[in-house]
Scaffold this motif. Sequence first.
Motif, mmCIF file in Angstrom:
data_model
loop_
_atom_site.group_PDB
_atom_site.id
_atom_site.type_symbol
_atom_site.label_atom_id
_atom_site.label_comp_id
_atom_site.label_asym_id
_atom_site.label_seq_id
_atom_site.Cartn_x
_atom_site.Cartn_y
_atom_site.Cartn_z
ATOM 1 N N HIS A 86 4.549 -0.199 -6.609
ATOM 2 C CA HIS A 86 3.341 -0.992 -6.873
ATOM 3 C C HIS A 86 2.211 -0.828 -5.870
ATOM 4 O O HIS A 86 1.114 -1.305 -6.112
ATOM 5 N N ALA A 87 2.460 -0.200 -4.741
ATOM 6 C CA ALA A 87 1.410 -0.148 -3.727
ATOM 7 C C ALA A 87 1.293 1.241 -3.101
ATOM 8 O O ALA A 87 1.673 1.451 -1.948
ATOM 9 N N PRO A 88 0.745 2.206 -3.868
ATOM 10 C CA PRO A 88 0.538 3.546 -3.294
ATOM 11 C C PRO A 88 -0.378 3.443 -2.075
ATOM 12 O O PRO A 88 -1.267 2.598 -2.047
ATOM 13 N N PHE A 89 -0.119 4.270 -1.077
ATOM 14 C CA PHE A 89 -0.948 4.220 0.134
ATOM 15 C C PHE A 89 -1.669 5.547 0.330
ATOM 16 O O PHE A 89 -1.249 6.582 -0.191
#
Lengths: 232, 232
Positions: free
Chosen positions: A170-173
């Motif tokens: 849910h949280a690509p960086f």
Amino acid sequence: MSGTRSSFRAIRDEMARRIAERLWLPGALIPGEEVLAREFGAARATVNRALQELARAGLVERRRRAGTRVALHPVREARFVIPLVRQEIEARGAEYQYRLLSREEASPPEVVRARLGLDVTAPFFHVRCLHLADRLPYQFEDRWISLDVVPAARRADFEDVSPNEWLVEHAPFTDAEFTFRAAAASAEEAAVMQLREGEPVFVGERITWLGERPITLVRMVHPSSHRMVTRL
Amino acid sequence: MSGTRSSFRAIRDEMARRIAERLWLPGALIPGEEVLAREFGAARATVNRALQELARAGLVERRRRAGTRVALHPVREARFVIPLVRQEIEARGAEYQYRLLSREEASPPEVVRARLGLDVTAPFFHVRCLHLADRLPYQFEDRWISLDVVPAARRADFEDVSPNEWLVEHAPFTDAEFTFRAAAASAEEAAVMQLREGEPVFVGERITWLGERPITLVRMVHPSSHRMVTRL
């Protein structure tokens, strides 16, 4: 070299020996593939494969039209794939288990805010959990997640899916910083990991960002039996 | 996005947000550079740079003719450059000093032979030395060097040039294995490093090979203040 058709390994090792013994000097152009194929009595593809391996190891530099040179300053990089901790444990042939210890909205303490470069208090989740391999503590995960940057985290209970897996989904960086070091187990870490307080632990720390905004800071604590290994 | 001409950072962060929030789905083809350049009011080169950064971070996959897709399974790798310890210390702005502790021909003990996969005793150098940063112990190096594979080592006294630098110059390798872990300082390590016995230390271990033949095994011990850091 034997008189039989040479393997790419034998050719690679012979070329590495010539580089090591300065028969081929740093920066020098080495013979072309066809010349080497004739000398070694091998197919040109075999020589090509040997050269690829030497280039991968940083011993030679290949330029499409300019030929192959002995590297002047071999630069070596160790690469560590960052797997999910579940995959890391399963890849070792061990049974994976996950246990959530706590999950609460909280203000990061000063030391965490400083690491994240935050000057004001922002809403964060503080999640603590344990990853086990064959029922033994493998990694204690102590994590802060920004609810400003990842508002969807409010709806995640982390009961069955670890924050590690949830964030990968849910949280690509865009940016990350990895730190590894040795430390003495704190009282809390010793209790969670079934260690003695002060015992050496292997600590990985990771911060990820979306652009300029910090997503998460995680401290991953392993017992001193842990090994981080890579091959070149 | 503001109405002014967008920076590559602003475009990169906006595209990362669309991937994070699933406006652009995993595996999906994203709009072409020209379309994005029009949308963002930016030069095509600026969009290209933003896409390059996302590809480097593993969020998208670019194919020359097939366009750019959102990565299905982002693979993340942390890369650690393997510098000379002297360069590592000097890069921190500290003064480097080197001290040879011992150098002798010796048979590797069973544990070292096992790590190197040697079933018979072969001639080795055993070299112990200390690397200092601003006069404080930075790294204790305990090394075995194969005299079969690197006969020239017999002529190296390691008084002024550390085995680390000497081997980089004289013994190129084709394969290497790196291991990092935490350990408790042994009595010898504590004495050399000015630590208490049992104190946590950060240990790097490296084995290099020339083809199938082991060149060297080195154990590098750092105090627990040591940090191994990399950025993605």
